[in-house]
Design an enzyme around this catalytic site. Structure first.
Site, PDB file in Angstrom:
ATOM      1  N   HIS A  63     -29.154 -27.357  15.546  1.00  0.00           N
ATOM      2  CA  HIS A  63     -28.017 -27.141  14.682  1.00  0.00           C
ATOM      3  C   HIS A  63     -27.512 -26.372  13.507  1.00  0.00           C
ATOM      4  O   HIS A  63     -29.472 -25.500  13.861  1.00  0.00           O
ATOM      5  CB  HIS A  63     -27.546 -28.814  13.559  1.00  0.00           C
ATOM      6  CG  HIS A  63     -27.412 -29.838  13.332  1.00  0.00           C
ATOM      7  ND1 HIS A  63     -27.744 -30.947  14.619  1.00  0.00           N
ATOM      8  CD2 HIS A  63     -25.889 -30.195  13.890  1.00  0.00           C
ATOM      9  CE1 HIS A  63     -27.461 -31.649  14.224  1.00  0.00           C
ATOM     10  NE2 HIS A  63     -26.073 -31.497  14.407  1.00  0.00           N
TER      11      HIS A  63
ATOM     12  N   LYS B 275     -27.674 -26.726   7.916  1.00  0.00           N
ATOM     13  CA  LYS B 275     -27.131 -27.838   7.823  1.00  0.00           C
ATOM     14  C   LYS B 275     -28.730 -28.688   6.384  1.00  0.00           C
ATOM     15  O   LYS B 275     -29.919 -27.684   6.467  1.00  0.00           O
ATOM     16  CB  LYS B 275     -27.985 -28.576   8.260  1.00  0.00           C
ATOM     17  CG  LYS B 275     -27.620 -30.120   8.620  1.00  0.00           C
ATOM     18  CD  LYS B 275     -27.366 -30.220  10.106  1.00  0.00           C
ATOM     19  CE  LYS B 275     -27.356 -32.570  10.239  1.00  0.00           C
ATOM     20  NZ  LYS B 275     -26.756 -32.818   9.503  1.00  0.00           N
TER      21      LYS B 275
HETATM   22  N1  LIG Z   1     -19.023 -36.654  10.790  1.00  0.00           N
HETATM   23  C1  LIG Z   1     -18.602 -35.315  11.077  1.00  0.00           C
HETATM   24  O1  LIG Z   1     -18.577 -35.209  12.652  1.00  0.00           O
HETATM   25  C2  LIG Z   1     -19.591 -34.654  10.832  1.00  0.00           C
HETATM   26  C3  LIG Z   1     -20.336 -34.381   9.561  1.00  0.00           C
HETATM   27  N2  LIG Z   1     -20.621 -33.305   9.193  1.00  0.00           N
HETATM   28  C4  LIG Z   1     -21.548 -33.925   7.756  1.00  0.00           C
HETATM   29  O2  LIG Z   1     -20.470 -33.250   6.710  1.00  0.00           O
HETATM   30  C5  LIG Z   1     -20.962 -32.978   6.210  1.00  0.00           C
HETATM   31  C6  LIG Z   1     -20.710 -31.606   5.105  1.00  0.00           C
HETATM   32  O3  LIG Z   1     -20.940 -30.956   6.293  1.00  0.00           O
HETATM   33  P1  LIG Z   1     -20.689 -29.325   5.866  1.00  0.00           P
HETATM   34  O4  LIG Z   1     -18.922 -29.170   5.511  1.00  0.00           O
HETATM   35  O5  LIG Z   1     -21.415 -28.110   6.987  1.00  0.00           O
HETATM   36  O6  LIG Z   1     -21.675 -28.291   4.452  1.00  0.00           O
HETATM   37  P2  LIG Z   1     -20.868 -27.542   3.559  1.00  0.00           P
HETATM   38  O7  LIG Z   1     -22.513 -27.571   2.748  1.00  0.00           O
HETATM   39  O8  LIG Z   1     -20.645 -26.317   3.747  1.00  0.00           O
HETATM   40  O9  LIG Z   1     -19.817 -28.298   2.430  1.00  0.00           O
HETATM   41  C7  LIG Z   1     -19.861 -29.500   1.437  1.00  0.00           C
HETATM   42  C8  LIG Z   1     -18.526 -29.479   0.457  1.00  0.00           C
HETATM   43  O10 LIG Z   1     -18.683 -30.146  -0.278  1.00  0.00           O
HETATM   44  C9  LIG Z   1     -19.447 -30.023  -1.974  1.00  0.00           C
HETATM   45  N3  LIG Z   1     -19.507 -30.495  -2.386  1.00  0.00           N
HETATM   46  C10 LIG Z   1     -20.907 -30.842  -3.465  1.00  0.00           C
HETATM   47  N4  LIG Z   1     -20.975 -31.907  -4.583  1.00  0.00           N
HETATM   48  C11 LIG Z   1     -19.623 -32.274  -3.874  1.00  0.00           C
HETATM   49  C12 LIG Z   1     -19.114 -33.658  -4.950  1.00  0.00           C
HETATM   50  N5  LIG Z   1     -19.900 -34.088  -5.691  1.00  0.00           N
HETATM   51  N6  LIG Z   1     -17.690 -33.691  -4.405  1.00  0.00           N
HETATM   52  C13 LIG Z   1     -16.188 -33.452  -3.573  1.00  0.00           C
HETATM   53  N7  LIG Z   1     -16.858 -32.068  -2.569  1.00  0.00           N
HETATM   54  C14 LIG Z   1     -18.893 -31.462  -3.181  1.00  0.00           C
HETATM   55  C15 LIG Z   1     -20.239 -28.267  -1.758  1.00  0.00           C
HETATM   56  O11 LIG Z   1     -19.892 -28.146  -2.705  1.00  0.00           O
HETATM   57  P3  LIG Z   1     -21.223 -27.069  -3.240  1.00  0.00           P
HETATM   58  O12 LIG Z   1     -20.983 -25.829  -1.855  1.00  0.00           O
HETATM   59  O13 LIG Z   1     -20.437 -26.302  -4.126  1.00  0.00           O
HETATM   60  O14 LIG Z   1     -22.107 -27.748  -3.296  1.00  0.00           O
HETATM   61  C16 LIG Z   1     -19.111 -27.638  -0.304  1.00  0.00           C
HETATM   62  O15 LIG Z   1     -18.421 -27.110  -0.877  1.00  0.00           O
HETATM   63  C17 LIG Z   1     -22.831 -32.791   6.206  1.00  0.00           C
HETATM   64  O16 LIG Z   1     -23.368 -34.321   5.784  1.00  0.00           O
HETATM   65  C18 LIG Z   1     -22.871 -32.954   7.661  1.00  0.00           C
HETATM   66  O17 LIG Z   1     -23.706 -33.467   8.449  1.00  0.00           O
HETATM   67  C19 LIG Z   1     -20.784 -31.808   9.193  1.00  0.00           C
HETATM   68  C20 LIG Z   1     -19.662 -32.123  10.668  1.00  0.00           C
HETATM   69  C21 LIG Z   1     -19.525 -33.068  12.060  1.00  0.00           C
HETATM   70  O1  LIG Z   2     -24.208 -30.747   9.385  1.00  0.00           O
HETATM   71  C1  LIG Z   2     -23.371 -30.537  10.344  1.00  0.00           C
HETATM   72  O2  LIG Z   2     -22.842 -29.596  11.128  1.00  0.00           O
HETATM   73  C2  LIG Z   2     -22.919 -31.886  10.979  1.00  0.00           C
HETATM   74  N1  LIG Z   2     -23.493 -33.100  11.436  1.00  0.00           N
HETATM   75  C3  LIG Z   2     -23.637 -34.070  11.362  1.00  0.00           C
HETATM   76  C4  LIG Z   2     -24.698 -34.436  12.016  1.00  0.00           C
HETATM   77  O3  LIG Z   2     -25.773 -34.798  10.901  1.00  0.00           O
HETATM   78  O4  LIG Z   2     -24.786 -35.551  12.953  1.00  0.00           O
HETATM   79  C5  LIG Z   2     -22.330 -34.395  12.601  1.00  0.00           C
HETATM   80  C6  LIG Z   2     -22.688 -32.949  13.752  1.00  0.00           C
HETATM   81  O5  LIG Z   2     -23.728 -32.842  14.514  1.00  0.00           O
HETATM   82  C7  LIG Z   2     -22.062 -31.848  13.225  1.00  0.00           C
END
Ligand SMILES: NC(=O)C1=CN([C@@H]2O[C@H](COP(=O)(O)OP(=O)(O)OC[C@H]3O[C@@H](n4cnc5c(N)ncnc54)[C@H](OP(=O)(O)O)[C@@H]3O)[C@@H](O)[C@H]2O)C=CC1
Ligand SMILES: O=C(O)C1=N[C@H](C(=O)O)C[C@H](O)C1
EC number: 1.17.1.8
Length: 246
Positions: free
Chosen positions: A132, A136
């Site tokens: 990744h 992350k």
């Molecule tokens: N299921 C799937 O297919 C996928 C899952 N993921 C998962 O999604 C999650 C997010 O990933 P990613 O977008 O890269 O992370 P980011 O850090 O880019 O985004 C997370 C966002 O959530 C915000 N946040 C923090 N606290 C809160 C809260 N209490 N309520 C609402 N929003 C909040 C953060 O704000 P701030 O930065 O100000 O803290 C930030 O804007 C991870 O757990 C990742 O593993 C990712 C890709 C695909």
């Molecule tokens: O943080 C990410 O980027 C991603 N998170 C998810 C995970 O933890 O499996 C899904 C994907 O791998 C991207």
């Protein structure tokens, strides 16, 4: 029209979901919430479904708040445990609402998890390598954890014993972590988005199952599928495969 709210809307995934929902002809984006925003019926502005891509440390409390506010919830955030699943399952059933939590919404990744579980009983060895972007915050990835659990369950059902491994000394932990006995290795590398390789080995042969997300748009068809299908699945659903009739 399905009225949709996004929590974590300013993040890498949340902002991509905002764009995808805005472009979907059968959806209306009604609320974008992020860190510091209260979750309530007022701030959700009539949403029927909320999509949470926040951070592992807050996702469970977001889901409870969203259920209390009267919406169904699609969750992509990782960091879930059996205990947090159980609490959300109870809350969803009590409230008569639906929650879908999926570690990965990319079609290729969902299929890779399924293929790994199908193949696992036929191989002596299996290891998972997840790769990744370095921003992350959690390791291993939720996808790698789910993949390893699926492999372990399939091996267990087939009556397979421990994998061959003569390692006697590994002071630096280079053999990786273990999830249900399956070695899992996490790579963080600038330039990557999300990849996973599942290595399966037998005497004289190897099967490699690999999935790559080069761009976060890869997750969007799965997220939209979940938004469209969630109302038909009351209670807690884990994994997008349940909606893909796999
Ligand atoms: N299921 C799937 O297919 C996928 C899952 N993921 C998962 O999604 C999650 C997010 O990933 P990613 O977008 O890269 O992370 P980011 O850090 O880019 O985004 C997370 C966002 O959530 C915000 N946040 C923090 N606290 C809160 C809260 N209490 N309520 C609402 N929003 C909040 C953060 O704000 P701030 O930065 O100000 O803290 C930030 O804007 C991870 O757990 C990742 O593993 C990712 C890709 C695909
Ligand atoms: O943080 C990410 O980027 C991603 N998170 C998810 C995970 O933890 O499996 C899904 C994907 O791998 C991207």
């Amino acid at each position: 029209m399905i009225a949709v709210a996004v929590t974590g809307a300013k993040g890498r995934m949340g902002s991509t979901v905002v764009d995808a929902v805005t472009a979907a002809p059968d959806m209306e984006l009604v609320a974008e919430l992020d860190a510091g925003d209260a979750i309530s019926a007022e701030t959700l502005k009539g949403a029927r479904v909320a999509v949470d891509f926040s951070v592992p440390s807050v996702t469970e409390s977001n889901v409870h708040a969203l259920l209390d506010a009267g919406v169904d919830v699609v969750v992509g955030t990782t960091g879930w445990t059996e205990e947090s699943y159980a609490r959300v399952r109870s809350h969803a059933e009590e409230s008569g609402r639906s929650v879908l939590i999926a570690p990965n919404f990319a079609i290729g990744a969902v299929l890779a998890m399924r293929f790994a579980a199908l193949a696992a009983p036929y191989f002596e060895s299996a290891e998972v390598i997840e790769m990744h972007h370095p921003n992350k915050v959690d390791a291993p990835s939720g996808t790698a954890a789910a993949t390893a659990r699926g492999i372990a369950a399939a091996r267990g059902e087939a009556g397979l014993g421990p994998m061959p491994d003569a390692t006697e000394s590994d002071p630096e932990g280079t053999r990786g972590g273990r999830i249900d006995g399956v070695p899992v290795h996490a790579v963080r590398l600038r330039g990557l988005t999300a990849s996973e390789e599942i290595l399966l080995g037998n005497p004289g042969e190897q099967l490699v199952i690999r999935t790559d997300s080069f761009d976060r748009i890869s997750f969007m068809p799965g997220v939209l599928l979940a938004i469209r299908g969630i109302a038909e699945r009351p209670g807690l659903t884990i994994g997008l495969d349940a909606l893909m009739d796999l």
